[in-house]
Design an enzyme around this catalytic site. Sequence first.
Site, short mmCIF file in Angstrom:
data_model
loop_
_atom_site.label_atom_id
_atom_site.label_comp_id
_atom_site.label_asym_id
_atom_site.label_seq_id
_atom_site.Cartn_x
_atom_site.Cartn_y
_atom_site.Cartn_z
N TYR A 157 -69.67 73.07 -76.13
CA TYR A 157 -69.62 74.44 -76.60
C TYR A 157 -71.05 74.94 -76.89
CZ TYR A 157 -64.67 73.47 -76.59
OH TYR A 157 -63.41 73.12 -76.18
N LEU A 196 -59.73 57.71 -80.02
CA LEU A 196 -58.74 56.66 -79.75
C LEU A 196 -58.71 55.60 -80.84
CD1 LEU A 196 -59.03 56.20 -75.88
CD2 LEU A 196 -57.40 57.56 -77.16
#
Length: 358
Positions: A182, A301
Amino acid sequence: MSKLLSSLTIRNTIFKNRLVVSPMCQYASTDGFANNWHLVHLGSRAVGGASLIIQEASSISPEGRITYADMGIWKDEHIAKLKEIVDFIHQQDALAGIQLAHAGRKASCEVPWKGGRQIPLNEPNSWQTVSASATPFREGDQEPLAMDKEAISKVIHDFAAATRRAAQVGYDVVEIHAAHGYLLHQFYSPLSNERADEYGGSFENRVRLLLEVTEAVKKEWGSEKPLFVRISASDWTEGGWTIDDSVKLTRMLQERGVDLLDASSGGNVPKAKIPNKPGYQVPFAASIKKQTGILTGAVGLITTAQQANEILLEQEADLILMARESLRNPYFPLYGATALGDDVKFPVRYERAAPIIV
């Protein structure tokens, strides 16, 4: 008590445990407004026992949204519903945070379940994107406008104004989103910044906008409550941003009053080779923590209480930020505590369902 369920104090703020609900876009807003979906989504995770619930990437301006359905905090009218949500989170003995964001060239997109591609200009729900340079994210995307000094000043102003609103709402933590390709990442990565002025070229120039945004946010936020920054610690691409760059940047952020570095990675180029395996981003948090001494958040994760606890015991991070596992199980902290043998307090209305530890 496990390390995962131990408390942590940052400035004047006590985190009752080390589990944090990571910002997760819901694409459920109209004109940036929060609604009852967000109240239930965020509120249920506060009931679930996390110490801090960080609201999804919330745009500082309409043009900074990833999609037309993103949440925002660019106008005062957004405050009332956000305050209702934060008040509910506080009633559950949890902290509330907000991630302030601008998508840059990755803006003006369709929602994920409709393909997620950038919407061409002049079609409904599209707008002109901006970036460090006039280089699109992927082939076929619209060319972003390379930001001039006026546009850069507006972004800094918009981050500051959003921080003022965040303080009015009553958040406990502000996080600056400088990751995942971004706008702020687009400036500091050499893969997306081709400028020749004081915001491009050298490392010091490319990180300038993030540092100026951090200074503006810190001035509005003050020194009582924690300030986090999320970065992408690696572009996972030759010639891109590296962990060594991240360590150097972190030291600069520390000097400007940042309390915790939230170490994610990737997102700035579409074909990066990222090794998606359990805990694949934890080494970034560990390296930054070891070399700078800053508090770090580990992401990526992390799916079991045992895994999360081990990361903390090995002093690789100070907080564990969970995203997809939190989507699967809003009550993960309660069940995780049980799995580690901790005596955790269930909400009184759920006490009859609490597992018995033998």
